[in-house]
Design a protein around this motif. Structure first.
Motif, short mmCIF file in Angstrom:
data_model
loop_
_atom_site.label_atom_id
_atom_site.label_comp_id
_atom_site.label_asym_id
_atom_site.label_seq_id
_atom_site.Cartn_x
_atom_site.Cartn_y
_atom_site.Cartn_z
N GLY A 26 0.63 -1.40 -0.02
CA GLY A 26 -0.04 -0.09 -0.19
C GLY A 26 1.00 1.19 -0.01
O GLY A 26 0.53 2.30 -0.66
N SER A 27 1.97 1.15 0.64
CA SER A 27 2.93 2.33 0.84
C SER A 27 3.64 2.54 -0.68
O SER A 27 3.98 3.48 -1.24
N ALA A 28 4.20 1.28 -1.24
CA ALA A 28 4.70 1.58 -2.44
C ALA A 28 3.81 1.72 -3.70
O ALA A 28 4.31 2.45 -4.50
N VAL A 29 2.79 1.01 -3.68
CA VAL A 29 2.02 1.37 -5.03
C VAL A 29 1.23 2.64 -4.75
O VAL A 29 0.30 2.81 -3.87
N GLY A 30 1.23 3.50 -5.71
CA GLY A 30 0.71 4.84 -5.72
C GLY A 30 0.92 5.47 -6.93
O GLY A 30 1.07 4.89 -7.85
N LEU A 31 1.02 6.93 -6.67
CA LEU A 31 1.20 7.79 -7.83
C LEU A 31 2.70 7.33 -8.47
O LEU A 31 2.68 7.67 -9.89
N GLY A 32 3.46 6.85 -7.76
CA GLY A 32 4.69 6.75 -7.95
C GLY A 32 4.63 5.69 -9.47
O GLY A 32 5.52 5.90 -10.49
N ASN A 33 3.91 4.58 -9.23
CA ASN A 33 3.77 3.65 -10.46
C ASN A 33 3.06 4.17 -11.45
O ASN A 33 3.40 3.93 -12.49
N ILE A 34 1.80 4.94 -11.13
CA ILE A 34 0.80 4.95 -12.31
C ILE A 34 0.96 6.42 -12.93
O ILE A 34 0.96 6.54 -13.94
N PHE A 109 4.70 17.73 -2.80
CA PHE A 109 4.32 17.58 -3.96
C PHE A 109 3.40 16.38 -4.38
O PHE A 109 2.31 16.65 -5.34
N TYR A 110 3.44 15.36 -3.69
CA TYR A 110 2.32 14.21 -4.25
C TYR A 110 1.05 14.64 -3.77
O TYR A 110 0.31 14.13 -4.37
N SER A 111 0.86 15.45 -2.89
CA SER A 111 -0.65 15.87 -2.47
C SER A 111 -1.15 16.64 -3.54
O SER A 111 -2.22 16.71 -3.75
N PHE A 230 13.93 4.11 -6.09
CA PHE A 230 13.66 4.40 -4.67
C PHE A 230 12.22 5.03 -4.25
O PHE A 230 11.63 4.70 -3.41
N PHE A 231 11.93 5.72 -5.23
CA PHE A 231 10.60 6.35 -5.16
C PHE A 231 9.45 5.56 -5.12
O PHE A 231 8.74 5.36 -4.09
N SER A 232 9.63 4.64 -5.99
CA SER A 232 8.58 3.66 -6.14
C SER A 232 8.37 2.77 -4.96
O SER A 232 7.27 2.33 -4.54
N LEU A 233 9.66 2.29 -4.47
CA LEU A 233 9.55 1.13 -3.42
C LEU A 233 9.54 2.18 -2.02
O LEU A 233 9.49 1.26 -1.14
N SER A 234 9.26 3.13 -2.10
CA SER A 234 9.12 4.00 -0.77
C SER A 234 10.67 3.96 0.06
O SER A 234 10.44 3.58 1.28
N LEU A 235 11.32 3.91 -0.56
CA LEU A 235 12.84 3.56 0.19
C LEU A 235 13.71 4.61 0.28
O LEU A 235 13.58 5.58 -0.46
N GLY A 236 14.83 4.52 1.27
CA GLY A 236 15.66 5.43 1.70
C GLY A 236 15.34 6.57 2.59
O GLY A 236 16.16 7.32 3.02
N LEU A 237 14.13 6.51 2.89
CA LEU A 237 13.86 7.34 3.82
C LEU A 237 13.31 7.17 5.17
O LEU A 237 12.83 7.67 6.00
N GLY A 238 13.36 5.76 5.26
CA GLY A 238 12.89 5.02 6.57
C GLY A 238 11.24 4.55 6.85
O GLY A 238 11.01 4.43 7.59
N ILE A 327 -0.09 8.37 3.72
CA ILE A 327 -0.17 7.98 4.99
C ILE A 327 1.31 7.32 5.57
O ILE A 327 1.77 7.96 6.60
N SER A 328 1.84 6.43 4.73
CA SER A 328 2.97 5.94 5.14
C SER A 328 4.26 7.01 5.23
O SER A 328 5.11 6.98 6.05
N MET A 329 4.01 8.01 4.19
CA MET A 329 5.12 8.95 4.50
C MET A 329 5.15 9.97 5.32
O MET A 329 6.05 10.45 6.07
N SER A 330 3.88 10.19 6.00
CA SER A 330 3.56 10.96 7.05
C SER A 330 3.94 10.28 8.29
O SER A 330 4.44 11.12 9.27
N1 PHE Z 1 6.23 4.61 -3.35
C1 PHE Z 1 5.17 5.63 -3.22
C2 PHE Z 1 4.44 5.50 -4.62
O1 PHE Z 1 4.92 5.00 -5.43
C3 PHE Z 1 5.52 6.98 -2.89
C4 PHE Z 1 6.37 6.85 -1.47
C5 PHE Z 1 7.60 7.58 -1.63
C6 PHE Z 1 5.70 6.56 -0.49
C7 PHE Z 1 8.25 7.61 -0.43
C8 PHE Z 1 6.51 6.74 0.80
C9 PHE Z 1 7.66 7.18 0.77
O2 PHE Z 1 3.57 6.22 -4.81
#
Ligand code: PHE
Length: 454
Positions: A26-34, A109-111, A230-238, A327-330
Motif C-alpha cells: 500500500g505504501s509502495a504502490v501509488g502515484l509513483g507507479n501510475i 508535491f505528491y498531494s 527508490f521513490f516507487s519502493l518508498s525506500l531510503g527515507l525510513g 499515510i506511510s510517508m507522514s
Molecule cells: N512509493 C510511493 C508511490 O509509488 C511513494 C512514496 C515515496 C511513499 C516515499 C512513501 C515514501 O507512490
C-alpha cells in the motif's frame, strides 16, 4: 531478534501476515507507479529507462528493503531510534534527518498530484470528462492545472483527509483499507492493459517501453531510473523501516521484501503498457512530463464502453492508493515527533499536515502563478520531486546499505532474515553481498556519473 532488542510492548503490531505485506505494498504502490513511472520512462527514452529501472529494483531495491526491514523490526523503532540503538555513539542517526526532509518534500508535491486525482474523480463522476478529442483533453487539463485555486484547494483537502486518517492510528484504518483496495486497483489495471493492447498503435507503444536502445543510456537516464526505483519502493527515507517496526515476529522479511518489489514493479509496468500504446495512438508526446498521464488516461476511458464508470472507479482507487502512500510517508515525521520529541500524536500530526499544506500550496501554484519562479531552473514542484527522489532517497539508501552491510552485528542480520533461525533463508549471502558491495558502489557510481566525475 537479539534479546537486548525486545519490542516495547506498547507499540502496535500488524495483526496478520497479509496485513504486513498489504501495508508495505500500500505504501509502495501509488502515484509513483501510475503517474510518475510513465512520465519518467517517457522522458528518458522508454526501454532504456525501463531496463535500468528493473536492474536497480532487483540489485539495489530488494536488498535495501531488506535492510530497512531488518533495522525496523530488529529495533522496533523509527529511523532515528533504529540507528541510535544499533550504534549509540555513531552519527548514523543523522540519516533520519534526510528521511524527514525527504518525506515532507514528497508529501508536499505528491498531494498536488493526489489533488488532481480527486478533481478528475469528481469530473468523471459528473460526466465532465467526456470530451471529443485528445486536443480537448490536453487543453482541459492545462486549464485546470494552471488555474491557481482549484489545484491548491484540492491539495489542501487531500492533506486534510490524510490528517483525519492519520489521527485514527496505525493498524485500524490503513490495514483494512489496503487489504481491499490494492487488489481492486490491480484488477482494474489489468483490464485497462488488455484494452490498451487493442489500440491502433499498441505495438509502437509496447516497443517504445520494452525495447532498450542502449545508446540512450546516459547519466540522466541512470539517475532518473535509480530515483524512480527508490521513490516507487518508498525506500531510503525510513518508511519501510517504520512499517517493519510494526511487523510481528513471524513475518518473513525476505519474502515480504521480494513480494513488495515484484507487485510494485508489476503495477508500474502495467501502467506503462496502458499509457504508451495510447500515447502513440492519440499522438501525444511521450516527453510531456508530469501532466502526461492526466492527459492520456481520459482519452483511453473515453474509448471504453461504459467509460464514465471505469474512469470514476479508476480515479477513486488511484486516490485511495495515493492516500495509503501519503499515510506511510507522514508516519515518518509523526513517529519522529512523537517518539523522539515526545509530542502527542495529535500535535505531531497537525505539525506534519501544516508544513505540508504550506509547501504543497507552493507546489500546486508551480503550474500556475509561480510557474516562472525557478530555483536551479526548476519550479517548486519539480525541485521537490527531483531533490527528494534523485538525491535524498538514494543517499538514504546508500547509508542504510552500508550500515546494514558493514556496521551492524551479522547476527542481527541473520536472526531477522531467518526469524531467529526458525527457517533457512538461502539468499542471505546474496542480500549481504548486495548490501555490502552492489548497492553502495551502484549508488555512488550513479551519483559520480551524474555530477560528471566519471
Ligand atoms: N512509493 C510511493 C508511490 O509509488 C511513494 C512514496 C515515496 C511513499 C516515499 C512513501 C515514501 O507512490
Amino acid at each position: 531478534m537479539s534479546n537486548d532488542l525486545k519490542p516495547p510492548t506498547s507499540r502496535a503490531q500488524f495483526a496478520t501476515k497479509i496485513g504486513a505485506i498489504a501495508t508495505t505494498v500500500g505504501s509502495a504502490v501509488g502515484l509513483g507507479n501510475i503517474w510518475r513511472f510513465p512520465y519518467e520512462a517517457g522522458a528518458h527514452g522508454g526501454g532504456a529507462f525501463m531496463l535500468c529501472y528493473l536492474f536497480f529494483i532487483f540489485s539495489i531495491g530488494i536488498p535495501v528493503i531488506c535492510a530497512e526491514f531488518i533495522l525496523g523490526r530488529g529495533t522496533r523503532s523509527n529511523i532515528f531510534g533504529a540507528y541510535r540503538k544499533l550504534s549509540p555513539n555513531g552519527k548514523w542517526y543523522l540519516a533520519g534527518y534526510i528521511g524527514i526532509v525527504a518525506s515532507i518534500m514528497i508529501l508536499s508535491f505528491y498531494s498536488v498530484v493526489a489533488g488532481w486525482t480527486v478533481e478528475y474523480f469528481v469530473q468523471s463522476a459528473i460526466g465532465a470528462l467526456d470530451l471529443p478529442s485528445q486536443q480537448h483533453y490536453h487543453t482541459h487539463f492545462d486549464e485546470f492545472s494552471t488555474g491557481n485555486w482549484r489545484p491548491m484547494i484540492w491539495t489542501l483537502i487531500f492533506l486534510a483527509m490524510n490528517f483525519v486518517i492519520l489521527m485514527r492510528g496505525v493498524t485500524k484504518g490503513i490495514e483494512k483499507a489496503s487489504n481491499v483496495l490494492m487488489p481492486m486497483l490491480f484488477i482494474l489495471l489489468l483490464i485497462f492493459c488488455i484494452n490498451s493492447l487493442t489500440l491502433d498503435k499498441a505495438s509502437e507503444g509496447v516497443y517504445f517501453l520494452l525495447h532498450p536502445d542502449f545508446s540512450k543510456i546516459d547519466s540522466t537516464v541512470l539517475l532518473g531510473a535509480l530515483g524512480q526505483a527508490f521513490f516507487s519502493l518508498s525506500l531510503g527515507l525510513g518508511c519501510m523501516m517504520t512499517y517493519a517496526s510494526y511487523f510481528n515476529d513471524k513475518t518473513r522479511l525476505g519474502r515480504s521484501a521480494t513480494m513488495t518489489a515484484i507487485l510494485d514493479t508489476i503495477v508500474a509496468v502495467l501502467s506503462g503498457i496502458i499509457i504508451f500504446p495510447a500515447v502513440f495512438t492519440f499522438g501525444v508526446s511521450p516527453t510531456a512530463g508530469p501532466t502526461l498521464v492526466f492527459e492520456v488516461l481520459p482519452s483511453i476511458f473515453h474509448k471504453l464502453p461504459g467509460g464514465v464508470i471505469w474512469s470514476t472507479l479508476f480515479f477513486l482507487l488511484l486516490f485511495m492508493a495515493s492516500l495509503s502512500s501519503t499515510i506511510s510517508m507522514s508516519e515518518i515525521s509523526i513517529a519522529f515527533f512523537t517518539e523522539e520529541k515526545k509530542m502527542s500524536r495529535r500535535k505531531a500530526t497537525i505539525l506534519n499536515t501544516v508544513i505540508a499544506m504550506v509547501l504543497g500550496s507552493l507546489c500546486a501554484l508551480s503550474f500556475g502563478c509561480l510557474g516562472d519562479f525557478k530555483i536551479f531552473g526548476m519550479t517548486f514542484f519539480s525541485l521537490f520531486d527531483y531533490v527528494s527522489s534523485n538525491i535524498l532517497l538514494p543517499t538514504g539508501g546508500l547509508i542504510v546499505s552500508i550500515f546494514a552491510g558493514w556496521v551492524i552485528d551479522k547476527k542481527l542480520l541473520r536472526d531477522q532474515m531467518t526469524n531467529n533461525g526458525s527457517f533457512r533463508f538461502k539468499a542471505l549471502w546474496l542480500i549481504t553481498f548486495c548490501l555490502r558491495y552492489v548497492a553502495p558502489t551502484g549508488i555512488t557510481l550513479v551519483f559520480l556519473d551524474s555530477i560528471g566525475l566519471i
